[in-house]
Write a protein that holds these residues in place. Sequence first.
Motif, mmCIF file in Angstrom:
data_model
loop_
_atom_site.group_PDB
_atom_site.id
_atom_site.type_symbol
_atom_site.label_atom_id
_atom_site.label_comp_id
_atom_site.label_asym_id
_atom_site.label_seq_id
_atom_site.Cartn_x
_atom_site.Cartn_y
_atom_site.Cartn_z
ATOM 1 N N LEU A 9 0.678 -1.186 -0.075
ATOM 2 C CA LEU A 9 -0.046 -0.092 0.024
ATOM 3 C C LEU A 9 0.755 1.187 -0.123
ATOM 4 N N ILE A 10 1.994 1.204 0.531
ATOM 5 C CA ILE A 10 2.818 2.291 0.415
ATOM 6 C C ILE A 10 4.152 2.061 -0.092
ATOM 7 N N PRO A 11 4.751 3.076 -0.729
ATOM 8 C CA PRO A 11 5.867 3.083 -1.561
ATOM 9 C C PRO A 11 7.229 3.027 -0.761
ATOM 10 N N HIS A 12 7.175 2.426 0.253
ATOM 11 C CA HIS A 12 8.324 2.424 1.260
ATOM 12 C C HIS A 12 8.928 0.777 1.325
ATOM 13 N N ALA A 13 10.128 0.594 1.688
ATOM 14 C CA ALA A 13 10.618 -0.801 1.688
ATOM 15 C C ALA A 13 11.570 -1.057 3.121
ATOM 16 N N GLY A 14 11.322 -2.341 3.340
ATOM 17 C CA GLY A 14 12.258 -2.737 4.485
ATOM 18 C C GLY A 14 12.000 -2.123 5.584
ATOM 19 N N ASP A 15 13.231 -1.404 6.374
ATOM 20 C CA ASP A 15 12.905 -0.965 7.824
ATOM 21 C C ASP A 15 12.272 0.262 7.728
ATOM 22 N N MET A 16 11.980 0.926 6.408
ATOM 23 C CA MET A 16 11.698 2.361 6.381
ATOM 24 C C MET A 16 9.992 2.353 6.456
ATOM 25 N N ILE A 17 9.360 1.120 6.451
ATOM 26 C CA ILE A 17 7.933 0.890 6.857
ATOM 27 C C ILE A 17 7.795 0.864 8.210
ATOM 28 N N ARG A 35 2.895 -1.071 16.542
ATOM 29 C CA ARG A 35 3.567 -1.443 18.072
ATOM 30 C C ARG A 35 4.861 -1.225 17.844
ATOM 31 N N ILE A 36 5.370 -0.219 18.714
ATOM 32 C CA ILE A 36 6.798 0.333 18.690
ATOM 33 C C ILE A 36 7.766 -0.813 18.981
ATOM 34 N N LYS A 37 8.703 -0.977 17.876
ATOM 35 C CA LYS A 37 9.669 -2.328 18.198
ATOM 36 C C LYS A 37 10.950 -1.467 18.393
ATOM 37 N N ALA A 38 11.759 -2.180 19.104
ATOM 38 C CA ALA A 38 13.048 -1.730 19.731
ATOM 39 C C ALA A 38 14.212 -1.653 18.639
ATOM 40 N N ASN A 39 14.057 -2.088 17.512
ATOM 41 C CA ASN A 39 15.265 -2.163 16.652
ATOM 42 C C ASN A 39 15.175 -1.683 15.278
ATOM 43 N N GLY A 40 14.175 -0.589 15.192
ATOM 44 C CA GLY A 40 14.131 -0.076 14.192
ATOM 45 C C GLY A 40 14.839 1.149 13.380
ATOM 46 N N LEU A 41 14.782 1.469 12.371
ATOM 47 C CA LEU A 41 15.730 2.206 11.670
ATOM 48 C C LEU A 41 16.032 3.622 12.494
ATOM 49 N N LEU A 42 14.866 4.069 12.925
ATOM 50 C CA LEU A 42 14.753 5.477 13.747
ATOM 51 C C LEU A 42 14.809 5.571 15.081
ATOM 52 N N ASN A 43 15.018 4.438 15.627
ATOM 53 C CA ASN A 43 14.949 4.499 17.038
ATOM 54 C C ASN A 43 16.159 4.887 17.887
ATOM 55 N N ALA A 44 15.922 5.255 19.099
ATOM 56 C CA ALA A 44 16.926 5.813 19.821
ATOM 57 C C ALA A 44 17.691 4.542 20.312
ATOM 58 N N PRO A 45 18.842 5.131 21.055
ATOM 59 C CA PRO A 45 19.759 3.971 21.787
ATOM 60 C C PRO A 45 18.959 3.082 22.859
ATOM 61 N N ASP A 46 18.148 3.894 23.597
ATOM 62 C CA ASP A 46 17.271 3.070 24.409
ATOM 63 C C ASP A 46 16.206 2.254 23.765
#
Length: 150
Positions: A9-17, A35-46
């Motif tokens: 549905l969206i023109p994004h791929a991989g970790d950018m979704i 649901r917020i996952k801990a290991n995403g592309l934009l996540n803070a160190p915590d």
Amino acid sequence: MIDWPIASLIPHAGDMILIDEVLDFDDEHIRTRLRIKANGLLNAPDGSLPGWVGVELMAQSVAAFAGCQARARGEPVELGFLLGTRQYHCNVPSFAVGSELTIHATQTLQDDNGMGVFECHLEGPSIHAEARLTVFRPQEVARYLEEPCV
């Protein structure tokens, strides 16, 4: 809940979704969830997701809206552009790992040239964010991207 995978549905791929699913949509509205996952592309160190990413979550929800509309008409999903946001307010500095967020976007303007405006709200446990997004989807995306910048 909608059966179409979000990646269709969206023109994004991989970790950018960032959003997980479309809950429902109609001619003017969409509701999405993640649901917020801990290991995403934009996540803070915590592992948390910074509050400013709420704008991207809203933008992906708007992209999913356009994707749902296109799929419902039997058309391909097209690329669109976030032109800007107005009045983004978020009551938390970050979204904690494991938080479930729901985004609601309502189309308030769509002109014949592809410009649109959406009122967006993001909700979660003790979380509220809102913004107005201005978006653009040209009629012929490939041709639009080939035009030289002036």
